[in-house]
Design a protein around this motif. Structure first.
Motif, PDB file in Angstrom:
ATOM      1  N   MET A  76       6.886 -24.111   7.231  1.00  0.00           N
ATOM      2  CA  MET A  76       6.360 -22.766   6.990  1.00  0.00           C
ATOM      3  C   MET A  76       5.732 -22.553   5.461  1.00  0.00           C
ATOM      4  N   VAL A  77       4.613 -22.538   5.475  1.00  0.00           N
ATOM      5  CA  VAL A  77       4.212 -22.331   4.008  1.00  0.00           C
ATOM      6  C   VAL A  77       3.630 -20.815   4.013  1.00  0.00           C
ATOM      7  N   LYS A  78       4.426 -20.032   3.363  1.00  0.00           N
ATOM      8  CA  LYS A  78       4.098 -18.694   3.329  1.00  0.00           C
ATOM      9  C   LYS A  78       3.136 -18.220   2.002  1.00  0.00           C
ATOM     10  N   LEU A  79       2.329 -17.730   2.466  1.00  0.00           N
ATOM     11  CA  LEU A  79       1.172 -17.311   1.137  1.00  0.00           C
ATOM     12  C   LEU A  79       1.194 -15.722   0.939  1.00  0.00           C
ATOM     13  N   GLY A  80       0.838 -15.419  -0.080  1.00  0.00           N
ATOM     14  CA  GLY A  80       0.587 -13.837  -0.339  1.00  0.00           C
ATOM     15  C   GLY A  80      -0.478 -13.850  -0.737  1.00  0.00           C
ATOM     16  N   ILE A  81      -1.034 -12.429  -0.371  1.00  0.00           N
ATOM     17  CA  ILE A  81      -2.288 -12.021  -0.971  1.00  0.00           C
ATOM     18  C   ILE A  81      -2.216 -10.841  -1.717  1.00  0.00           C
ATOM     19  N   GLN A  82      -2.678 -11.152  -3.092  1.00  0.00           N
ATOM     20  CA  GLN A  82      -2.129 -10.587  -4.318  1.00  0.00           C
ATOM     21  C   GLN A  82      -3.672  -9.595  -4.669  1.00  0.00           C
ATOM     22  N   VAL A  83      -3.307  -8.393  -4.913  1.00  0.00           N
ATOM     23  CA  VAL A  83      -4.630  -7.428  -5.624  1.00  0.00           C
ATOM     24  C   VAL A  83      -4.141  -6.902  -6.657  1.00  0.00           C
ATOM     25  N   LYS A  84      -5.285  -7.050  -7.726  1.00  0.00           N
ATOM     26  CA  LYS A  84      -4.943  -6.335  -8.898  1.00  0.00           C
ATOM     27  C   LYS A  84      -6.220  -5.598  -9.215  1.00  0.00           C
ATOM     28  N   CYS A  85      -6.118  -4.213  -9.743  1.00  0.00           N
ATOM     29  CA  CYS A  85      -7.383  -3.648 -10.045  1.00  0.00           C
ATOM     30  C   CYS A  85      -6.957  -2.367 -10.952  1.00  0.00           C
ATOM     31  N   SER A  86      -7.902  -1.607 -11.447  1.00  0.00           N
ATOM     32  CA  SER A  86      -7.665  -0.564 -12.198  1.00  0.00           C
ATOM     33  C   SER A  86      -7.951   0.850 -11.352  1.00  0.00           C
ATOM     34  N   LEU A  87      -6.876   1.522 -11.234  1.00  0.00           N
ATOM     35  CA  LEU A  87      -7.148   2.716 -10.435  1.00  0.00           C
ATOM     36  C   LEU A  87      -7.209   4.040 -11.494  1.00  0.00           C
ATOM     37  N   ASP A  88      -8.059   4.818 -11.223  1.00  0.00           N
ATOM     38  CA  ASP A  88      -8.401   6.104 -12.067  1.00  0.00           C
ATOM     39  C   ASP A  88      -8.152   7.319 -11.049  1.00  0.00           C
ATOM     40  N   ASN A  89      -7.041   8.102 -11.415  1.00  0.00           N
ATOM     41  CA  ASN A  89      -6.960   9.293 -10.557  1.00  0.00           C
ATOM     42  C   ASN A  89      -6.866   9.222  -8.933  1.00  0.00           C
ATOM     43  N   VAL A  90      -6.616   7.938  -8.696  1.00  0.00           N
ATOM     44  CA  VAL A  90      -6.094   7.890  -7.197  1.00  0.00           C
ATOM     45  C   VAL A  90      -4.949   6.713  -7.113  1.00  0.00           C
ATOM     46  N   THR A  91      -4.425   6.699  -6.150  1.00  0.00           N
ATOM     47  CA  THR A  91      -3.231   5.751  -5.718  1.00  0.00           C
ATOM     48  C   THR A  91      -2.990   5.546  -4.142  1.00  0.00           C
ATOM     49  N   ASN A  92      -2.219   4.783  -3.860  1.00  0.00           N
ATOM     50  CA  ASN A  92      -2.190   4.411  -2.338  1.00  0.00           C
ATOM     51  C   ASN A  92      -3.261   3.681  -1.791  1.00  0.00           C
ATOM     52  N   LEU A  93      -3.981   2.518  -2.670  1.00  0.00           N
ATOM     53  CA  LEU A  93      -4.865   1.854  -1.988  1.00  0.00           C
ATOM     54  C   LEU A  93      -4.356   0.929  -0.840  1.00  0.00           C
ATOM     55  N   ARG A  94      -5.165   0.968  -0.064  1.00  0.00           N
ATOM     56  CA  ARG A  94      -4.546   0.226   1.160  1.00  0.00           C
ATOM     57  C   ARG A  94      -5.756  -0.203   2.396  1.00  0.00           C
ATOM     58  N   LEU A 144      -0.869   3.960  -8.069  1.00  0.00           N
ATOM     59  CA  LEU A 144      -1.164   4.252  -9.428  1.00  0.00           C
ATOM     60  C   LEU A 144      -0.449   3.293 -10.585  1.00  0.00           C
ATOM     61  N   SER A 145       1.012   3.203 -10.337  1.00  0.00           N
ATOM     62  CA  SER A 145       1.674   2.516 -11.093  1.00  0.00           C
ATOM     63  C   SER A 145       1.781   1.011 -11.087  1.00  0.00           C
ATOM     64  N   ASP A 146       1.046   0.739 -10.121  1.00  0.00           N
ATOM     65  CA  ASP A 146       0.630  -1.050  -9.848  1.00  0.00           C
ATOM     66  C   ASP A 146      -0.766  -1.329 -10.688  1.00  0.00           C
TER      67      ASP A 146
END
Length: 164
Positions: free
Chosen positions: A1-19, A88-90
């Motif tokens: 089993m090869v478990k791979l993760g999709i990671q996201v990095k971005c800058s959020l301004d006055n928003v949270t819970n991006l999904r 937002l904390s991410d």
């Protein structure tokens, strides 16, 4: 089993819970290649947790099954986790949003195609982001009338990481 993760990095301004708008039905978009013959699949593929296919020569199922068009090797992808939310904390840190088991196939790239959502940090307003690919490329900008402030998602980056 090869478990791979999709990671996201971005800058959020006055928003949270991006999904993704609908995590169960969201089509995670990948460019794939066969590790056997190194042939890259000629079209991007969309893999959804809500879809299942029988794995040839097995009693099991996966969310995506294919055969390499060049060497005919069978492969599958099964989404294990896809319910993470970017808060937002991410902001400006990589966070794993989806984990999948890739068997006999390698993801070359992940694309944020599809519908995404986020919520205002200052009010109860929810925002729909209809074009994730455009958000990733150009950023997403809106105005929260309830809070009287600009909101945005910018500097969107992704990476695929091997998990233990």
């Amino acid at each position: 089993m090869v478990k791979l993760g999709i990671q996201v990095k971005c800058s959020l301004d006055n928003v949270t819970n991006l999904r993704p708008a609908d995590p169960e039905d969201f089509g995670w978009c990948f460019t794939l290649k066969c590790p056997q013959c190194m042939e890259e699949h000629n079209k991007d593929v969309f893999i959804s947790k809500s879809e299942t296919c029988d794995i040839q020569g097995s009693r099991g199922t996966a969310n995506f099954v294919m055969s390499c068009s060049f060497c005919k090797k069978h492969s599958s992808v099964d989404i294990l986790e896809n319910n993470a939310v970017y808060h937002l904390s991410d902001s400006e840190k990589f966070k794993t949003l989806m984990v999948a088991d890739f068997r006999g196939i390698e993801p070359v790239a992940f694309k944020a195609d599809g519908e995404w959502k986020c919520s205002s940090e200052s009010s109860s307003k929810l925002f729909d982001i209809p074009d994730g690919a455009e958000m990733a490329k150009e950023g997403w900008y809106e105005y929260d009338e309830d809070a009287g402030c600009e909101v945005s998602v910018t500097e969107f980056e992704t990476k695929i990481v091997k998990l233990k």
